[in-house]
Design a protein around this motif. Sequence first.
Motif, mmCIF file in Angstrom:
data_model
loop_
_atom_site.group_PDB
_atom_site.id
_atom_site.type_symbol
_atom_site.label_atom_id
_atom_site.label_comp_id
_atom_site.label_asym_id
_atom_site.label_seq_id
_atom_site.Cartn_x
_atom_site.Cartn_y
_atom_site.Cartn_z
ATOM 1 N N LEU A 89 0.822 -1.224 0.000
ATOM 2 C CA LEU A 89 0.000 0.000 0.000
ATOM 3 C C LEU A 89 0.850 1.264 0.000
ATOM 4 O O LEU A 89 0.329 2.360 -0.241
ATOM 5 C CB LEU A 89 -0.926 0.007 1.227
ATOM 6 N N GLY A 90 2.129 1.138 0.319
ATOM 7 C CA GLY A 90 3.027 2.288 0.407
ATOM 8 C C GLY A 90 4.189 1.908 1.314
ATOM 9 O O GLY A 90 4.289 0.750 1.742
ATOM 10 N N PHE A 91 5.054 2.893 1.608
ATOM 11 C CA PHE A 91 6.273 2.572 2.357
ATOM 12 C C PHE A 91 6.310 3.231 3.732
ATOM 13 O O PHE A 91 6.064 4.439 3.865
ATOM 14 C CB PHE A 91 7.505 3.014 1.570
ATOM 15 N N VAL A 92 6.677 2.455 4.726
ATOM 16 C CA VAL A 92 6.857 2.970 6.080
ATOM 17 C C VAL A 92 8.264 3.550 6.181
ATOM 18 O O VAL A 92 9.248 2.875 5.869
ATOM 19 C CB VAL A 92 6.696 1.828 7.114
ATOM 20 N N THR A 93 8.362 4.810 6.598
ATOM 21 C CA THR A 93 9.681 5.433 6.707
ATOM 22 C C THR A 93 10.093 5.651 8.167
ATOM 23 O O THR A 93 11.261 5.941 8.452
ATOM 24 C CB THR A 93 9.692 6.788 5.963
ATOM 25 N N GLU A 94 9.125 5.548 9.063
ATOM 26 C CA GLU A 94 9.439 5.674 10.499
ATOM 27 C C GLU A 94 8.295 5.041 11.281
ATOM 28 O O GLU A 94 7.135 5.173 10.886
ATOM 29 C CB GLU A 94 9.553 7.156 10.860
ATOM 30 N N ALA A 95 8.632 4.378 12.384
ATOM 31 C CA ALA A 95 7.560 3.765 13.186
ATOM 32 C C ALA A 95 7.745 4.116 14.655
ATOM 33 O O ALA A 95 8.869 4.143 15.172
ATOM 34 C CB ALA A 95 7.572 2.248 13.012
ATOM 35 N N THR A 96 6.624 4.424 15.300
ATOM 36 C CA THR A 96 6.624 4.648 16.745
ATOM 37 C C THR A 96 6.109 3.372 17.392
ATOM 38 O O THR A 96 5.082 2.835 16.966
ATOM 39 C CB THR A 96 5.695 5.829 17.091
ATOM 40 N N PHE A 97 6.836 2.903 18.397
ATOM 41 C CA PHE A 97 6.458 1.633 19.029
ATOM 42 C C PHE A 97 6.087 1.839 20.484
ATOM 43 O O PHE A 97 6.727 2.630 21.197
ATOM 44 C CB PHE A 97 7.622 0.635 18.979
ATOM 45 N N LYS A 98 5.074 1.110 20.914
ATOM 46 C CA LYS A 98 4.716 1.082 22.335
ATOM 47 C C LYS A 98 5.399 -0.151 22.912
ATOM 48 O O LYS A 98 5.265 -1.259 22.389
ATOM 49 C CB LYS A 98 3.184 0.975 22.433
ATOM 50 N N LEU A 99 6.143 0.066 23.993
ATOM 51 C CA LEU A 99 6.913 -1.039 24.575
ATOM 52 C C LEU A 99 6.243 -1.537 25.858
ATOM 53 O O LEU A 99 5.404 -0.846 26.438
ATOM 54 C CB LEU A 99 8.331 -0.559 24.889
ATOM 55 N N VAL A 100 6.648 -2.718 26.300
ATOM 56 C CA VAL A 100 6.150 -3.211 27.595
ATOM 57 C C VAL A 100 7.357 -3.385 28.526
ATOM 58 O O VAL A 100 8.469 -3.649 28.065
ATOM 59 C CB VAL A 100 5.388 -4.555 27.458
ATOM 60 N N PRO A 101 7.135 -3.233 29.837
ATOM 61 C CA PRO A 101 8.267 -3.402 30.749
ATOM 62 C C PRO A 101 8.789 -4.838 30.701
ATOM 63 O O PRO A 101 8.005 -5.767 30.558
ATOM 64 C CB PRO A 101 7.661 -3.119 32.138
ATOM 65 N N ARG A 102 10.106 -4.975 30.796
ATOM 66 C CA ARG A 102 10.665 -6.338 30.855
ATOM 67 C C ARG A 102 10.353 -6.924 32.215
ATOM 68 O O ARG A 102 10.456 -6.226 33.233
ATOM 69 C CB ARG A 102 12.187 -6.305 30.664
ATOM 70 N N ARG A 103 9.985 -8.175 32.236
ATOM 71 C CA ARG A 103 9.723 -8.831 33.516
ATOM 72 C C ARG A 103 11.037 -9.231 34.175
ATOM 73 O O ARG A 103 11.994 -9.591 33.500
ATOM 74 C CB ARG A 103 8.875 -10.088 33.286
ATOM 75 N N LYS A 104 11.034 -9.190 35.521
ATOM 76 C CA LYS A 104 12.291 -9.441 36.236
ATOM 77 C C LYS A 104 12.687 -10.915 36.192
ATOM 78 O O LYS A 104 13.841 -11.264 36.095
ATOM 79 C CB LYS A 104 12.151 -8.977 37.682
#
Length: 552
Positions: free
Chosen positions: A252-267
Amino acid sequence: MEEIKQALKQHKFTGDMDDSPETLDFYSHDASMFELRPTLVIAPKNAKDVEAAVRVVNERKKHQPELSLTARSAGTDMSGAAINTSIIVDFNKHLNKFIKQDEDIAVAQPGLLFRDFDKYTSDYMLASYPASRDLCSVGGMVNNNSGGERSLEFGKTEKYVPELKFVFADGVERVVKPLTREQLNKKMDQDDFEGKVYRDMFELVDKHYHQIKKAKPKVSKNSTGYNLWNVWDRDTGIFDLTQVIIGAQGTLGFVTEATFKLVPRRKHSGLLVLFMRDINKLGDLIPKILEHKPSTFEGFDDQTLWLSIRFMPSFFKMLGPIKFIKLLISLIPDGLQLLRGFPKLVMMVEFNGDSEEEVRNKIRALHKELSHVKARYEINGFEETPTEGASEKFWLMRRKSFQLLRSKVHDKHTAPFIDDFVVNPEYLPEFFPKLRRIIKKYKLFATIAGHMGDGNFHIIPLMKLEDKRDRAKILPAMKEVNTLVLKYKGSLSGEHNDGLVRGPWLEQMYGKEMVKLFRETKQIFDPQGIFNPRKKADADWDYSFSHIRDRY
Ligand SMILES: Cc1cc2nc3c(=O)[nH]c(=O)nc-3n(C[C@H](O)[C@H](O)[C@H](O)COP(=O)(O)OP(=O)(O)OC[C@H]3O[C@@H](n4cnc5c(N)ncnc54)[C@H](O)[C@@H]3O)c2cc1C
């Protein structure tokens, strides 16, 4: 191609251009069983270069219909979607920067390898990473809507991309993010290509609202088709075009930048490993295990285990000497376990927690319930030893088996054509024996590994693709497996996506009407057909089949 190169220069394209035979050879393949030789490979240095490339092809497409653009980040696509007979746009070479992180939000360019992205985001992680985590890029993850071992707990990439920068078919980069109804109305009022895309897409998803919602596959993971069911929600009033771009394989087109939502790493995390000698118990076992809500639930078969043992020295290269020796020592108890009989299936059930005690308790509770099955458990602190520890050997076998197959078995080629289906775990007791009968019928030498908790299996046969007899098995075997998967209301791909290999089956999975809507979506975004042709809803099996590689 000289003319295209000149045109790119005139459009102030500053990136690399290469049409040397070696380069074209290299870009003729991804991790699929297909081969398409491009005519030019370009590597943009910035978004302006991507815009220039799109404009050049856009302007010429009417007179040169064979021209098109296919994005490629790390090129590990297993469906044949990162190859093309025209121009390849390599995002991995220059567009590979980590831009910024603010707590659980990180921004990166698409070509950045996941393994490097993961080093930047220390306390947090992008939870949808695939088994190819050491090889793939974050852009490939977005465009395939990747998932992996943590998807059981966290879901797939579609849940973790709140915003994208995207070059549309008119050669303009714009931000795409969820919009309120008011914001959507403003977009639709625009008198430009973007305004038209929003108007037409809104009309499409609103007019066919119920049909689209109903078509959403009833499985926990799906990468087939376009995610139309996630675009428009009448209840919340949110309209989100990122959802149709994620998993679109650059059609459909090209992604040139992406914003990501992260999750905390588990201990802490710990693994319960089950060695199953009787695969018929699978159906009872999986629901029982899922009741305990593990964070990951993976598995691999005896062929994978055998392969890992046979090619054990290869791990030396992957791990280095110290880790390799540790791995050998840690394998001693498993060697003893194997002396008692080779298991048909190794299942890995992982639990997370904030303390070792919490993890230990979760594992013990499940272990107790499964006491009639041969099982044992191991704990290791994920935080202290993220790549070592007692359970690492199982993760190695699970994650590296496909790589081993690709690199070690020289007279045969991996043929991923039934590599990623999903069948809800409740159907597995009936489904699994039927599947094994098909594999036996076609005498496929195949490893089976997968995400047991989602019922998502990776079956990768090894074949002599240059041998007509082996090639002749592909279509009928695929037909039988796909028909079986669909009979059990499954999806043909949980993560690897459609590309050349599954695109032709979309009609069988979704029906004519939905495929028509997929094609309309493609037409709205890409009216001239410049992006990644013959993939997904635009695919046909005669074309795909005629491009199965016969040399490697
Ligand atoms: C050993 C192995 C294990 C794997 N395991 C998994 C798994 O567990 N889960 C999973 O989901 N996948 C898996 N895969 C498939 C693949 O690795 C992943 O889907 C990965 O996320 C693709 O990333 P990539 O950077 O290699 O993408 P590429 O192969 O470069 O591209 C993938 C698709 O995205 C498109 N694309 C790439 N960049 C852009 C861009 N900037 N804009 C628009 N489109 C773009 C391409 O055209 C192509 O259609 C596996 C592959 C291998 C070889």
